[in-house]
Design an enzyme around this catalytic site. Structure first.
Site, PDB file in Angstrom:
ATOM      1  N   THR A 171       0.815  -1.203   0.000  1.00 22.04           N
ATOM      2  CA  THR A 171       0.000   0.000   0.000  1.00 22.04           C
ATOM      3  C   THR A 171       0.858   1.267   0.000  1.00 22.04           C
ATOM      4  O   THR A 171       2.018   1.222   0.369  1.00 22.04           O
ATOM      5  CB  THR A 171      -0.830  -0.059   1.297  1.00 22.04           C
ATOM      6  N   ARG A 199     -12.379  -9.093  -2.384  1.00 17.34           N
ATOM      7  CA  ARG A 199     -11.625  -8.928  -1.137  1.00 17.34           C
ATOM      8  C   ARG A 199     -11.214  -7.476  -0.911  1.00 17.34           C
ATOM      9  O   ARG A 199     -10.753  -6.795  -1.813  1.00 17.34           O
ATOM     10  CB  ARG A 199     -10.389  -9.823  -1.165  1.00 17.34           C
ATOM     11  N   VAL A 200     -11.414  -6.997   0.307  1.00 21.93           N
ATOM     12  CA  VAL A 200     -10.986  -5.660   0.708  1.00 21.93           C
ATOM     13  C   VAL A 200     -10.164  -5.791   1.983  1.00 21.93           C
ATOM     14  O   VAL A 200     -10.570  -6.490   2.921  1.00 21.93           O
ATOM     15  CB  VAL A 200     -12.199  -4.732   0.963  1.00 21.93           C
ATOM     16  N   GLY A 201      -9.025  -5.131   2.032  1.00 23.41           N
ATOM     17  CA  GLY A 201      -8.185  -5.152   3.225  1.00 23.41           C
ATOM     18  C   GLY A 201      -8.466  -3.980   4.143  1.00 23.41           C
ATOM     19  O   GLY A 201      -9.543  -3.370   4.118  1.00 23.41           O
TER      20      GLY A 201
END
Length: 305
Positions: A171, A199-201
């Protein structure tokens, strides 16, 4: 006390001199330096911290050396799905997840914040909001690079369900304190290579990967998103600063230790309204940099720098 300060990261992970080529090393350092220049220009002119972190992250999003915007990692389908968040010390915030068509996702997150009706938009709705608000659009010819296609192919050769468990491509983020003592944070990412099922972090999740509060500090995180979500890292750091009176470095290290205890890894940047800053990471390296009024810019990549 410094008049203003800006600290950035470009991802934490298995980043060593053996992993990066000299060209990749040089490109990353140049990108970090350019981002610091963009944010410092805003702050030195008396601009707001939230404006500075947005300007800083936009530079990183446009740089294919990092995993956000142009050059973001690809999903299992070979597409981009971009996440970003921004938050000011007044606790106004905007976040987006799974966006596919906005050139600078952090600008979209900021537009959501400025609109004020919502905090978090995802997928097609976020893309529609972006178009309706006139943000610059971009297609796969802008976002997707040959290197990211190669990385996805290499990963998928290991198995259909493979994804980047080593979090090698991280990131980007920025935290700042302006001349008025206000803080802000912004974070942007393409997620993990080979991600599936939307998918989301932690990056776009307010309180997990991004947080800002003038009563405590601003925080941006990078690393194993699932673990950072479970630990509520960004808010937990601010809570320790605000309620326990810990300094930024002590609070960041304490919460990062919780992440490690949960089996995760990553890095954190923090700045307080007094201009104190901290950079902590549990990985072998983290793309990082900082600059303050009257202090020369500093950029680094490896753990021994």
């Amino acid at each position: 006390m410094t008049e203003w300060t800006l600290t950035i990261h470009g991802g934490a992970g298995g980043i060593t001199r053996e992993v990066l080529t000299p060209e990749q090393d040089a490109a990353a350092r140049a990108g970090l330096a350019a981002a610091l220049v963009a944010g410092a220009r805003v702050l030195a002119a008396g601009g707001a911290a939230v404006e500075a972190v947005a300007a800083t992250v936009i530079v990183l999003e446009d740089d294919p050396a990092f995993n956000s915007g142009r050059g973001a990692v690809l999903t299992s389908e070979g597409r981009v799905a971009l996440d970003a968040a921004i938050m000011g010390g007044d606790r106004r915030a905007g976040a987006v997840a799974g966006v596919t068509a906005t050139r600078n996702p952090v600008a979209l997150a900021r537009a959501v914040m400025e609109d004020g009706a919502h905090v978090f938009l995802a997928g097609g709705g976020a893309d529609a909001f972006s178009a309706a608000h006139g943000l610059e659009q971009a297609g796969e010819d802008w976002f997707v690079t040959a290197e990211r296609r190669r990385q996805l192919a290499e990963l998928q050769a290991k198995g259909a369900d493979a994804f980047d468990v080593e979090m090698k491509y991280g990131t980007v983020g920025a935290v700042a304190c302006d001349m008025h003592g206000h803080v802000a944070a912004a974070t942007s990412t393409g997620g993990v290579t080979g991600k599936r099922w939307g998918r989301v972090g932690d990056s776009p999740v307010i309180g997990a990967g991004t947080w800002a509060d003038d009563r405590a500090c601003a925080v941006s995180c990078t690393g194993s998103g699932e673990t950072f979500l479970r630990a509520g890292v960004a808010h937990a750091i601010a809570a320790r600063v605000r309620h326990l009176g810990e300094d930024a470095g002590t609070a960041a290290q304490a919460v990062l230790s919780e992440v490690v205890a949960l089996g995760g890894t990553g890095g954190i940047i923090v700045v307080t309204p007094a201009g104190d800053t901290a950079m902590r990471f549990s990985t072998r390296g983290m793309y990082r940099g900082t600059v303050s009024s009257g202090v020369a810019p500093y950029v680094a990549i490896y753990g021994d720098e």
